[in-house]
Design an enzyme around this catalytic site. Structure first.
Site, PDB file in Angstrom:
ATOM      1  N   HIS A 126      58.453  -1.213   2.031  1.00  0.00           N
ATOM      2  CA  HIS A 126      58.902   0.281   2.155  1.00  0.00           C
ATOM      3  C   HIS A 126      57.523   0.892   2.393  1.00  0.00           C
ATOM      4  O   HIS A 126      56.657   0.886   1.643  1.00  0.00           O
ATOM      5  CB  HIS A 126      59.456   0.774   0.686  1.00  0.00           C
ATOM      6  CG  HIS A 126      60.005   2.175   0.843  1.00  0.00           C
ATOM      7  ND1 HIS A 126      60.396   2.844  -0.331  1.00  0.00           N
ATOM      8  CD2 HIS A 126      60.621   2.922   1.984  1.00  0.00           C
ATOM      9  CE1 HIS A 126      60.836   4.043   0.021  1.00  0.00           C
ATOM     10  NE2 HIS A 126      60.924   4.012   1.440  1.00  0.00           N
ATOM     11  N   TYR A 156      69.332  13.876   7.403  1.00  0.00           N
ATOM     12  CA  TYR A 156      68.060  13.681   6.586  1.00  0.00           C
ATOM     13  C   TYR A 156      66.833  13.269   7.293  1.00  0.00           C
ATOM     14  O   TYR A 156      67.145  12.594   8.481  1.00  0.00           O
ATOM     15  CB  TYR A 156      68.496  12.413   5.718  1.00  0.00           C
ATOM     16  CG  TYR A 156      67.158  11.817   5.316  1.00  0.00           C
ATOM     17  CD1 TYR A 156      66.505  12.283   4.089  1.00  0.00           C
ATOM     18  CD2 TYR A 156      66.489  10.635   5.748  1.00  0.00           C
ATOM     19  CE1 TYR A 156      65.295  11.949   3.795  1.00  0.00           C
ATOM     20  CE2 TYR A 156      65.318  10.286   5.401  1.00  0.00           C
ATOM     21  CZ  TYR A 156      64.654  10.691   4.204  1.00  0.00           C
ATOM     22  OH  TYR A 156      63.515  10.352   3.927  1.00  0.00           O
ATOM     23  N   TRP A 212      73.003   8.056  -1.223  1.00  0.00           N
ATOM     24  CA  TRP A 212      71.835   8.342  -0.648  1.00  0.00           C
ATOM     25  C   TRP A 212      70.915   7.230  -0.222  1.00  0.00           C
ATOM     26  O   TRP A 212      70.895   6.519  -1.103  1.00  0.00           O
ATOM     27  CB  TRP A 212      71.254   9.255  -1.746  1.00  0.00           C
ATOM     28  CG  TRP A 212      69.838   9.497  -1.073  1.00  0.00           C
ATOM     29  CD1 TRP A 212      68.553   8.932  -1.346  1.00  0.00           C
ATOM     30  CD2 TRP A 212      69.537  10.192  -0.224  1.00  0.00           C
ATOM     31  NE1 TRP A 212      67.620   9.401  -0.849  1.00  0.00           N
ATOM     32  CE2 TRP A 212      67.894  10.348  -0.080  1.00  0.00           C
ATOM     33  CE3 TRP A 212      70.173  11.077   0.895  1.00  0.00           C
ATOM     34  CZ2 TRP A 212      67.234  10.860   1.026  1.00  0.00           C
ATOM     35  CZ3 TRP A 212      69.266  11.747   1.718  1.00  0.00           C
ATOM     36  CH2 TRP A 212      68.069  11.700   2.043  1.00  0.00           C
ATOM     37  N   HIS A 235      70.439   4.546   5.453  1.00  0.00           N
ATOM     38  CA  HIS A 235      70.337   5.293   4.207  1.00  0.00           C
ATOM     39  C   HIS A 235      71.571   4.841   3.505  1.00  0.00           C
ATOM     40  O   HIS A 235      72.131   5.874   2.710  1.00  0.00           O
ATOM     41  CB  HIS A 235      70.041   6.504   4.306  1.00  0.00           C
ATOM     42  CG  HIS A 235      68.726   6.939   4.732  1.00  0.00           C
ATOM     43  ND1 HIS A 235      68.185   7.627   5.800  1.00  0.00           N
ATOM     44  CD2 HIS A 235      67.654   6.681   3.927  1.00  0.00           C
ATOM     45  CE1 HIS A 235      67.128   7.639   5.781  1.00  0.00           C
ATOM     46  NE2 HIS A 235      66.591   7.128   4.734  1.00  0.00           N
ATOM     47  N   ARG A 271      62.467  -5.552   1.529  1.00  0.00           N
ATOM     48  CA  ARG A 271      61.672  -3.981   1.879  1.00  0.00           C
ATOM     49  C   ARG A 271      61.222  -3.493   0.555  1.00  0.00           C
ATOM     50  O   ARG A 271      61.186  -2.222   0.375  1.00  0.00           O
ATOM     51  CB  ARG A 271      62.663  -3.251   2.667  1.00  0.00           C
ATOM     52  CG  ARG A 271      62.775  -3.432   4.059  1.00  0.00           C
ATOM     53  CD  ARG A 271      63.214  -2.398   5.171  1.00  0.00           C
ATOM     54  NE  ARG A 271      62.920  -1.062   4.452  1.00  0.00           N
ATOM     55  CZ  ARG A 271      61.552  -0.372   4.530  1.00  0.00           C
ATOM     56  NH1 ARG A 271      60.997  -0.946   5.171  1.00  0.00           N
ATOM     57  NH2 ARG A 271      61.735   1.223   4.184  1.00  0.00           N
ATOM     58  N   GLU A 327      68.383  -1.285   8.653  1.00  0.00           N
ATOM     59  CA  GLU A 327      67.899  -0.987   6.973  1.00  0.00           C
ATOM     60  C   GLU A 327      68.959  -0.317   6.283  1.00  0.00           C
ATOM     61  O   GLU A 327      69.701   0.819   6.908  1.00  0.00           O
ATOM     62  CB  GLU A 327      66.943  -0.248   7.302  1.00  0.00           C
ATOM     63  CG  GLU A 327      66.009  -0.115   6.009  1.00  0.00           C
ATOM     64  CD  GLU A 327      65.031   0.882   5.645  1.00  0.00           C
ATOM     65  OE1 GLU A 327      64.489   1.306   6.652  1.00  0.00           O
ATOM     66  OE2 GLU A 327      64.856   1.638   4.864  1.00  0.00           O
ATOM     67  N   ASP A 342      56.628   8.979  -0.046  1.00  0.00           N
ATOM     68  CA  ASP A 342      56.620   9.079  -1.369  1.00  0.00           C
ATOM     69  C   ASP A 342      55.998   8.214  -2.273  1.00  0.00           C
ATOM     70  O   ASP A 342      55.961   7.906  -3.483  1.00  0.00           O
ATOM     71  CB  ASP A 342      58.184   9.449  -1.925  1.00  0.00           C
ATOM     72  CG  ASP A 342      59.140   8.218  -1.333  1.00  0.00           C
ATOM     73  OD1 ASP A 342      59.593   8.182  -0.386  1.00  0.00           O
ATOM     74  OD2 ASP A 342      59.628   7.400  -2.055  1.00  0.00           O
ATOM     75  N   ARG A 389      60.973   3.383  14.441  1.00  0.00           N
ATOM     76  CA  ARG A 389      62.349   3.487  13.822  1.00  0.00           C
ATOM     77  C   ARG A 389      62.748   4.765  14.275  1.00  0.00           C
ATOM     78  O   ARG A 389      62.411   6.115  14.331  1.00  0.00           O
ATOM     79  CB  ARG A 389      62.074   3.796  12.230  1.00  0.00           C
ATOM     80  CG  ARG A 389      63.259   4.153  11.558  1.00  0.00           C
ATOM     81  CD  ARG A 389      63.019   4.249   9.952  1.00  0.00           C
ATOM     82  NE  ARG A 389      63.219   5.786   9.869  1.00  0.00           N
ATOM     83  CZ  ARG A 389      63.711   6.190   8.594  1.00  0.00           C
ATOM     84  NH1 ARG A 389      63.512   5.447   7.684  1.00  0.00           N
ATOM     85  NH2 ARG A 389      63.233   7.571   8.462  1.00  0.00           N
ATOM     86  N   GLU A 428      56.217  -0.263   7.486  1.00  0.00           N
ATOM     87  CA  GLU A 428      56.698   0.833   7.551  1.00  0.00           C
ATOM     88  C   GLU A 428      55.546   1.899   7.580  1.00  0.00           C
ATOM     89  O   GLU A 428      54.891   1.787   6.403  1.00  0.00           O
ATOM     90  CB  GLU A 428      57.717   1.295   6.918  1.00  0.00           C
ATOM     91  CG  GLU A 428      58.313   2.743   6.957  1.00  0.00           C
ATOM     92  CD  GLU A 428      59.391   3.149   6.030  1.00  0.00           C
ATOM     93  OE1 GLU A 428      59.404   2.795   4.896  1.00  0.00           O
ATOM     94  OE2 GLU A 428      60.143   3.935   6.482  1.00  0.00           O
ATOM     95  N   ASP A 468      67.469   3.281  10.156  1.00  0.00           N
ATOM     96  CA  ASP A 468      67.874   3.215   8.816  1.00  0.00           C
ATOM     97  C   ASP A 468      69.060   4.112   8.557  1.00  0.00           C
ATOM     98  O   ASP A 468      69.280   5.121   8.796  1.00  0.00           O
ATOM     99  CB  ASP A 468      66.699   3.832   7.852  1.00  0.00           C
ATOM    100  CG  ASP A 468      66.589   3.947   6.341  1.00  0.00           C
ATOM    101  OD1 ASP A 468      67.662   3.308   5.731  1.00  0.00           O
ATOM    102  OD2 ASP A 468      65.798   4.153   5.966  1.00  0.00           O
ATOM    103  N   HIS A 508      57.764   6.270  12.594  1.00  0.00           N
ATOM    104  CA  HIS A 508      59.167   7.143  12.578  1.00  0.00           C
ATOM    105  C   HIS A 508      59.193   7.874  13.825  1.00  0.00           C
ATOM    106  O   HIS A 508      58.199   8.800  14.041  1.00  0.00           O
ATOM    107  CB  HIS A 508      59.247   7.763  11.357  1.00  0.00           C
ATOM    108  CG  HIS A 508      59.603   7.141  10.138  1.00  0.00           C
ATOM    109  ND1 HIS A 508      59.979   7.883   8.959  1.00  0.00           N
ATOM    110  CD2 HIS A 508      59.390   5.740   9.832  1.00  0.00           C
ATOM    111  CE1 HIS A 508      60.163   6.677   7.985  1.00  0.00           C
ATOM    112  NE2 HIS A 508      59.843   5.724   8.531  1.00  0.00           N
ATOM    113  N   GLU A 565      64.092  -1.129  -0.611  1.00  0.00           N
ATOM    114  CA  GLU A 565      63.196  -0.090  -1.135  1.00  0.00           C
ATOM    115  C   GLU A 565      63.460   0.451  -2.804  1.00  0.00           C
ATOM    116  O   GLU A 565      62.643   0.724  -3.137  1.00  0.00           O
ATOM    117  CB  GLU A 565      63.246   0.928  -0.014  1.00  0.00           C
ATOM    118  CG  GLU A 565      64.558   1.929  -0.088  1.00  0.00           C
ATOM    119  CD  GLU A 565      64.471   2.938   1.144  1.00  0.00           C
ATOM    120  OE1 GLU A 565      63.927   2.497   2.146  1.00  0.00           O
ATOM    121  OE2 GLU A 565      64.994   3.982   0.913  1.00  0.00           O
TER     122      GLU A 565
END
Ligand code: GCO
Ligand code: MG
Length: 405
Positions: free
Chosen positions: A314, A159, A405, A214, A285, A238, A318, A147, A341, A212, A122, A264
């Site tokens: 993904h 974000y 989100w 989102h 993903r 994405e 988290d 990314r 990723e 991405d 990232h 994801e």
């Protein structure tokens, strides 16, 4: 060899993780990840109250039967909480089977399809320049795919672009109530092409670029974005739009040749079925933790292969290092693997708790040869990092409307 004990640990080494440990009658143990970001304790209670009592005394080798028992057998199929619980047990049982066989899990899946697993890093920034400085650093470290996310001028927060070292909201581990973010599609469109023009100028054409969204765009806006970014040759775009209604992707697909990726938040093969079989996406993903474990990801991956869709799991922070270890075995096996990723697990607390056995060299992961998944969890050290309630942000348009989100 039967299941003797199942323990559920919740720890917060910088962010919350739910880790499951299954121990068999001969003392072998396996680990699984059951983390559902911002809803961790729901999975803990589901596991402890409803899953664990049903599994004690069952044959620990019967992975498929236990998977079906927890999926078909419960009446309430699917859903993130249920499937994370199923996934954690499934991962732990594969870990045990590998340890008993004396083989890494990828060997049980059928062996390697490649030498190493390509990762994408990232690069985030408060400005295009800062994003590209970060990207250039990843290139220097050997990454071949990156990314790119950059703050949208005129928005209060974007974000993943918080500055300092904590550039992931969820990594802060202590958000007693959900923070809020703002969003403006016109402001985003005023920035996004500039990012990729500058990226190709600075990084050249040999680096894979990804982005991405989102899910912030409507399908017709996603179609416009896909077309706009075609000259910059993205590896994939994405989560351009939500696909609760999978028809949305037909519209996007008809307008652009920019490759599309999604999945994801998906929990089962049914969430991706129409997108895959209608060839509306190029990369799926899903995550082992959120879509039912190694057993389920193997099935989704095989299904995707007939439609030329590649696996790109993904890999946000988290998902715990246990999930990442499971992904590595799937990735090295999957004939239709795309890319993984990889944000890394940088903080020291986390490194104390989890020890993985794969190695990252020049943006490629070399998978563990240890029996099982090749992951360890220090439950004693975990006691020093108790659970802290924490949330992802909620997104609103500038007029206050709650947004995707
Ligand atoms: C990704 C994800 C993350 C998510 C996070 C939410 O592609 O890495 O979109 O950025 O926001 O995983 O929990
Ligand atoms: Mg994403």
């Amino acid at each position: 060899m039967v299941i003797d004990k199942i323990e559920v640990f919740v720890s917060c080494p910088g962010r919350n993780f739910v880790t499951v440990k299954v121990t068999t009658s001969d003392g072998t143990y396996g680990l699984g990840d059951a983390t559902v970001n911002g809803r961790e304790m729901a999975v803990v209670s589901y596991l402890e109250e409803h899953v664990v009592p049903c599994l004690i005394g069952r044959d620990a080798h019967a992975i498929e039967d236990i998977w079906q028992y927890l999926y078909k057998g419960v009446y309430w199929r699917k859903g993130p909480i249920n499937m994370a619980a199923v996934a954690s047990i499934d991962m732990a049982l594969w870990d045990i089977k590998g340890k008993v066989a004396g083989l890494p899990v990828y060997q049980l899946l059928g062996g390697k399809s490649r030498n190493a697993v390509t990762l994408y890093a990232h690069a985030n920034g408060k400005s295009i320049e800062q994003t590209l400085d970060n990207a250039a650093q990843h290139v220097n470290n050997g990454f071949k795919a990156i990314r790119l996310q950059s703050a949208v001028p005129g928005l209060k927060v974007t974000y993943g672009v918080l500055g300092d070292k904590k550039d992931y909201y969820e990594q802060q581990g202590n958000r007693p109530l959900p923070p809020e973010e703002d969003w403006s599609t016109p402001k985003y469109f005023a920035m996004i092409e500039e990012l990729f023009i500058a990226a190709r100028k600075r990084l050249g054409n040999d680096i894979h670029l990804l982005h991405d969204v989102h899910s912030r765009l409507t399908p017709i806006e996603s179609a416009k974005l896909g077309k706009l970014l075609e000259p910059y040759n993205l590896m994939f775009l994405e989560d351009a739009s939500m696909a609760e209604n999978q028809e949305n992707y037909k519209l996007i697909r008809h307008h652009t040749t920019t490759p599309l990726a999604i999945g994801e938040t998906y929990n089962t093969i049914w969430d991706c079925k129409d997108l895959i079989q209608n060839q509306l996406i190029d990369f799926i993903r899903v995550a082992a933790t959120h879509a039912g474990g190694i057993t389920a990801l193997r099935r989704i991956t095989d299904f995707a292969s007939i439609y030329n869709v590649k696996l790109a799991p993904h890999g946000a922070p988290d998902l715990s290092p246990v999930c990442m270890a499971a992904h590595m075995h799937l990735n090295i096996w999957a004939p239709n693997f795309g890319i993984q990723e990889f944000v890394g697990f940088g903080n020291d607390e986390l490194k104390q708790l989890f020890k993985h056995d794969y190695k990252v060299v020049d943006g490629m992961a070399h998978v563990s040869e240890a029996p099982g998944l090749g992951i360890e969890f220090d439950e004693e050290a975990a006691k020093a990092f108790p659970y802290k309630r924490s949330y992802l942000p909620v997104c609103r348009l500038e007029d206050g409307t709650v947004w995707n989100w």
